[in-house]
Write a protein that holds these residues in place. Structure first.
Motif, PDB file in Angstrom:
ATOM      1  N   SER A 192      -0.964 -32.781 -35.842  1.00  0.00           N
ATOM      2  CA  SER A 192      -0.993 -33.051 -37.284  1.00  0.00           C
ATOM      3  C   SER A 192      -1.916 -32.074 -38.002  1.00  0.00           C
ATOM      4  CB  SER A 192      -1.465 -34.482 -37.551  1.00  0.00           C
ATOM      5  OG  SER A 192      -2.797 -34.665 -37.092  1.00  0.00           O
ATOM      6  N   TYR A 193      -1.646 -31.893 -39.299  1.00  0.00           N
ATOM      7  CA  TYR A 193      -2.511 -31.084 -40.147  1.00  0.00           C
ATOM      8  C   TYR A 193      -3.445 -32.033 -40.899  1.00  0.00           C
ATOM      9  CZ  TYR A 193       0.276 -26.909 -39.283  1.00  0.00           C
ATOM     10  OH  TYR A 193       0.899 -25.839 -38.688  1.00  0.00           O
ATOM     11  N   GLU A 194      -4.727 -31.748 -40.874  1.00  0.00           N
ATOM     12  CA  GLU A 194      -5.706 -32.659 -41.447  1.00  0.00           C
ATOM     13  C   GLU A 194      -6.662 -31.930 -42.385  1.00  0.00           C
ATOM     14  OE1 GLU A 194      -6.024 -35.837 -41.266  1.00  0.00           O
ATOM     15  OE2 GLU A 194      -5.330 -36.579 -39.323  1.00  0.00           O
ATOM     16  N   GLN A 224      -9.808 -27.520 -43.526  1.00  0.00           N
ATOM     17  CA  GLN A 224      -8.463 -27.933 -43.167  1.00  0.00           C
ATOM     18  C   GLN A 224      -8.033 -27.242 -41.893  1.00  0.00           C
ATOM     19  OE1 GLN A 224      -5.100 -26.540 -45.628  1.00  0.00           O
ATOM     20  NE2 GLN A 224      -4.575 -28.683 -45.943  1.00  0.00           N
ATOM     21  N   GLY A 225      -7.270 -27.961 -41.072  1.00  0.00           N
ATOM     22  CA  GLY A 225      -6.812 -27.348 -39.834  1.00  0.00           C
ATOM     23  C   GLY A 225      -5.759 -28.180 -39.132  1.00  0.00           C
ATOM     24  N   LYS A 226      -5.265 -27.655 -38.024  1.00  0.00           N
ATOM     25  CA  LYS A 226      -4.217 -28.307 -37.230  1.00  0.00           C
ATOM     26  C   LYS A 226      -4.808 -28.819 -35.924  1.00  0.00           C
ATOM     27  CE  LYS A 226       0.305 -27.400 -35.081  1.00  0.00           C
ATOM     28  NZ  LYS A 226      -0.077 -27.735 -33.695  1.00  0.00           N
ATOM     29  N   HIS A 230       5.445 -28.419 -43.804  1.00  0.00           N
ATOM     30  CA  HIS A 230       4.040 -28.446 -44.187  1.00  0.00           C
ATOM     31  C   HIS A 230       3.178 -29.020 -43.078  1.00  0.00           C
ATOM     32  CE1 HIS A 230       5.153 -27.349 -48.260  1.00  0.00           C
ATOM     33  NE2 HIS A 230       6.090 -28.265 -48.213  1.00  0.00           N
ATOM     34  N   GLY A 231       3.789 -29.334 -41.945  1.00  0.00           N
ATOM     35  CA  GLY A 231       3.016 -29.812 -40.825  1.00  0.00           C
ATOM     36  C   GLY A 231       2.886 -31.309 -40.752  1.00  0.00           C
TER      37      GLY A 231
END
Length: 204
Positions: free
Chosen positions: A33-35, A107-109, A160-161
């Motif tokens: 997930s992208y957070e 922000q990151g994955k 968009h992830g």
């Protein structure tokens, strides 16, 4: 009653201690997930916090963007492969006083096979002292840990992830909000009609 009071006091004390730690939110995420991660930094001394460094486990998370913060600048660290391995925020003014805390956004994955993200943080005060938030969970200076859950079976990521599950939940939330607003509008219209009829009855 006495036992309940003791438990309440202990829980409040533990909550106060926990809140004084450097913590990265969210504390739970999902593989792939992208957070948006938020580093919350409280100041615990009479002198201000003027620098915050966080190191990333690149095998568990790929941080790529940072949110600007007034009164602070940041510098990114990278390894030989160009992966972002950490960031240092430095105060351009007085920093965080003893009664303040600061939120630093990035922000990151999350890694596709990650099970946990251990964030090592280093908090520097104006007097030069450094608190290393790198210890075990039961230590006085624990590292913040984000627990990572397995991706639900069949969940697919969009462009968009976000996973399909997250997208569906967002759509459901939007639909519910529209429904509630429609109901509220109908109720208000009915109340207005009743009031108007009462006024006409009183006038006649």
């Amino acid at each position: 009653m006495l036992n309940c009071a003791v438990l309440l006091v202990c829980s409040l004390l533990l909550a106060g201690i926990a809140s004084a730690h450097v913590v990265v939110y969210p504390q739970e995420s999902t593989q792939g997930s992208y957070e948006k991660f938020t580093v919350r930094v409280p100041s615990e001394k009479d002198v201000p916090t003027v620098k915050v460094e966080v190191k990333f486990p690149v095998d568990a998370v790929a941080v790529s963007r940072f949110e600007p913060k007034a009164g602070w600048n940041y510098q990114i660290s990278k390894d030989a492969d160009g992966k972002v391995t950490g960031v240092v925020w430095t105060a351009t003014g007085e920093g965080l006083s003893a009664t303040e805390f600061g939120d630093f956004g990035m922000q990151g994955k999350v890694g596709d096979t990650a099970t946990a993200i251990t964030w090592k943080a280093y908090q520097t005060y104006k007097d030069g002292s450094v608190v290393e938030w790198t210890g075990a969970a039961d230590s006085k200076t624990p590292a913040s840990v984000t627990t990572v859950k397995a991706k639900p079976a069949g969940a697919a990521a969009d462009n968009h992830g976000a996973t399909a599950g997250h997208t569906a939940a967002a759509s459901s939330g939007t639909s519910n909000t529209a429904l509630y607003l429609s109901i509220a509008a109908v109720v208000l219209a009915a109340l207005a009609l009743i009031m108007a009829m009462r006024k006409r009855g009183a006038a006649s």
